[in-house]
Design a protein around this motif. Structure first.
Motif, short mmCIF file in Angstrom:
data_model
loop_
_atom_site.label_atom_id
_atom_site.label_comp_id
_atom_site.label_asym_id
_atom_site.label_seq_id
_atom_site.Cartn_x
_atom_site.Cartn_y
_atom_site.Cartn_z
N ALA A 154 42.04 39.80 36.35
CA ALA A 154 43.28 40.55 36.52
C ALA A 154 43.80 41.09 35.19
O ALA A 154 44.39 42.17 35.15
N VAL A 155 43.58 40.36 34.11
CA VAL A 155 43.97 40.83 32.79
C VAL A 155 43.25 42.14 32.46
O VAL A 155 43.84 43.09 31.94
N LEU A 156 41.96 42.20 32.76
CA LEU A 156 41.20 43.43 32.51
C LEU A 156 41.71 44.57 33.38
O LEU A 156 41.89 45.70 32.90
N GLN A 157 41.93 44.30 34.65
CA GLN A 157 42.38 45.33 35.59
C GLN A 157 43.74 45.90 35.17
O GLN A 157 43.98 47.10 35.27
N ALA A 158 44.63 45.04 34.69
CA ALA A 158 45.99 45.47 34.37
C ALA A 158 46.13 45.98 32.94
O ALA A 158 47.07 46.72 32.65
N PHE A 215 48.21 44.34 43.31
CA PHE A 215 47.65 43.16 43.96
C PHE A 215 46.37 42.69 43.26
O PHE A 215 45.60 41.93 43.84
N ALA A 216 46.15 43.13 42.02
CA ALA A 216 44.90 42.80 41.33
C ALA A 216 44.68 41.30 41.24
O ALA A 216 43.58 40.81 41.47
N GLY A 217 45.73 40.56 40.90
CA GLY A 217 45.56 39.12 40.74
C GLY A 217 45.22 38.41 42.04
O GLY A 217 44.28 37.63 42.10
N VAL A 218 45.98 38.71 43.09
CA VAL A 218 45.75 38.02 44.35
C VAL A 218 44.44 38.48 45.00
O VAL A 218 43.74 37.69 45.65
N ALA A 219 44.07 39.76 44.79
CA ALA A 219 42.82 40.25 45.36
C ALA A 219 41.62 39.59 44.68
O ALA A 219 40.68 39.14 45.35
N SER A 220 41.64 39.54 43.34
CA SER A 220 40.55 38.86 42.64
C SER A 220 40.56 37.38 42.95
O SER A 220 39.51 36.75 43.06
N LEU A 227 46.53 30.85 44.68
CA LEU A 227 47.82 30.56 44.07
C LEU A 227 47.80 30.93 42.59
O LEU A 227 48.78 31.43 42.05
N GLY A 228 46.65 30.69 41.92
CA GLY A 228 46.53 31.05 40.52
C GLY A 228 46.71 32.54 40.31
O GLY A 228 47.38 32.98 39.38
N GLY A 229 46.10 33.35 41.18
CA GLY A 229 46.27 34.80 41.08
C GLY A 229 47.71 35.23 41.31
O GLY A 229 48.25 36.07 40.59
N ALA A 230 48.37 34.63 42.30
CA ALA A 230 49.76 34.98 42.59
C ALA A 230 50.68 34.55 41.47
O ALA A 230 51.63 35.27 41.11
#
Length: 479
Positions: A130-134, A403-408, A73-76
């Motif tokens: 996710a911050v790094l990925q994006a 989907f970086a956040g939900v995947a991580s 949920l945090g990633g989403a």
């Protein structure tokens, strides 16, 4: 104050790039630190608060349960409402809960505070990666993630050493208070340098619903099984309470799958992610490897203190070679994986780590650190070093960037679930109950059995990687 650069444009050599990387590393470091630092404190807080083995298990698992259940949920939330915003909320929440942990006057108070701490960690953990990925330019993204993996992994291994020093010099309570001075620079760096980013498709279509039902069903499923495993030694496996907990956990897990499939792209865990076979395989692999790490961490620190006779500081120092290996080796392992593909590191790494655990099972009272403890710890550290960076990079490469956040988040959930289930199940499997952790004979038998169980999990992970991950350097097509 200068305006933050746009997302996906940061370079590692700039002030903004370094500041963003610093914030992500320190924040995830706090979470990883608290995943391990408590293990060294277990004998002390157990004696101080009058805890049983079940109390110690819940002290660890209350935190892991919330991470595993709500990191999705945090990633989403980050993908939809802004990754920096949710990341900062998580840092502040986590810090406040850490203070409550440090002030605990009973084991029940501590367990409740650990649940709250895990919820804060569920917000900031996926956000940091996710911050790094994006945020980083594609040419620098791999280097940034490799650095994050190595230094965040170091904080995991550093936890027992730092915790041991604080426990011996001050009190076990300071292993929680230490998060406050770490949180301040995280907040300042994030406000100054981290660019905001989100899933633009969600913003454009106005899709703002949150899959609360999915998150609650996931938490209930894990909680039911965990409660049954921890409570079974006291009540018996056939107890109505234990059987009810198992039934609730299984039913909740089934409904979780059904709800996520029905919601499709609006789900907390979009089923489209599992169209990538690699993503599915790597997350099962994550559960196995981190189950071994969780079981190893839970038993080793207690065993070294209550049987071998180490102080808290010496018990923490015993794992310092892991810290050094992760610090030096993770970036190199990530670079190697980029050249030859992840299959070989993910196959060899767990086997090397398993060999280390087989050596560690022989440790007995009066054992020499240099000849009995160090070889096993070093082998385990080498194996872990081969795994961490390639695993992280491969998971993110297996799905579309949006989907970086939900995947991580899911991969973090998989790692926490593995540790959670290991800490819940291993004492039952090796017969450690009540106050057995304070009785050298009972703890020795349990410890040796646990090392073999953890080694078996690692070997299973190696077989999965060998059979389920393709050879060669490649990037997986985005779905």
């Amino acid at each position: 104050m200068a305006e933050s650069p746009p997302a996906a444009a940061l370079r590692t050599g700039t002030a903004a790039g370094r500041g963003t990387l610093l914030a992500a590393i320190l924040a995830s470091g706090m979470v990883f630190l608290d995943s391990t630092v408590v293990n060294v404190a277990l004998p002390h807080l157990g004696a101080d608060l009058g805890a049983t083995v079940a109390g110690l298990q819940w002290t660890v698992n209350g935190y892991l349960l919330m991470l595993a259940a709500f990191v999705l949920l945090g990633g989403a939330l980050g993908d939809r409402f802004g990754r920096r915003r949710v990341f900062l909320i998580g840092v502040v929440w986590f810090s406040a809960a850490s203070v409550l942990c440090g002030l605990a006057q009973s084991v029940e108070w501590l367990i409740a505070a650990r649940f709250l701490q895990g919820a804060g960690g569920a917000l900031l953990t996926p956000g940091s990666l996710a911050v790094l990925q994006a945020s980083f330019h594609p040419d620098d993204r791999g280097r940034a993630i490799g650095t994050w993996s190595g230094l965040s992994g170091v904080s995991t291994a550093l936890g027992p050493f730092l915790g041991g020093w604080l426990i011996d010099v001050l009190s076990w309570r300071w292993i929680f208070f230490i998060n406050l001075p770490l949180a301040v620079p995280v907040v300042l760096a994030a406000l100054r340098w981290v660019p905001e980013s989100r899933d633009e498709d969600a913003a454009r279509t106005g899709r703002r619903r949150f899959d609360i039902l999915g998150a609650l069903l996931g938490a209930l499923g894990l909680a039911g099984v965990t409660y049954a495993l921890i409570d079974a030694p006291q009540r018996g496996a056939a107890s109505p309470v234990v059987l009810t907990a198992v039934l609730v956990g299984v039913v909740a897990a089934v409904f979780f799958v059904l709800v996520e499939r029905r919601r499709g792209t609006g789900a907390m865990l979009p089923p489209v992610l599992f169209h990538s076979r690699l993503f599915s395989v790597l997350n099962v692999f994550t559960v196995l490897v981190y189950a071994a790490l969780g079981g190893f961490s839970f038993f080793l620190a207690v065993y070294l203190q209550n049987v071998v006779g180490y102080s808290a500081l010496l018990a923490g120092l015993a794992t310092v070679p892991m810290t050094v290996l992760l610090l030096v080796g993770s970036p190199r392992a990530g670079a190697l994986s980029a050249r030859i593909g992840p299959r070989l590191p993910l196959t060899v790494g767990p086997v090397v780590a398993a060999a280390g655990l087989v050596l560690l099972h022989r440790v007995s009272p009066g054992a020499s650190y240099w000849f009995d403890v160090l070889p096993g710890v070093a082998l385990f550290g080498i194996g872990l070093t081969l795994v961490v960076a390639p695993l992280t990079a491969s998971v993110l490469a297996a799905v579309a960037d949006r989907f970086a956040g939900v995947a991580s988040g899911f991969n973090n959930a998989a790692s926490r679930a593995g540790s959670l289930l290991a800490v819940a199940a291993l004492p039952l499997l090796v017969g450690l109950t009540g106050e057995g952790y304070a009785q050298p004979a009972a703890l020795t038998t349990a410890y040796r059995g646990a090392m073999y169980w953890c080694a078996g999990l690692l070997v299973a992970g190696a077989l999965l990687a060998a059979l389920g991950v393709r050879k060669g350097p490649f990037l997986y097509q985005k779905r």
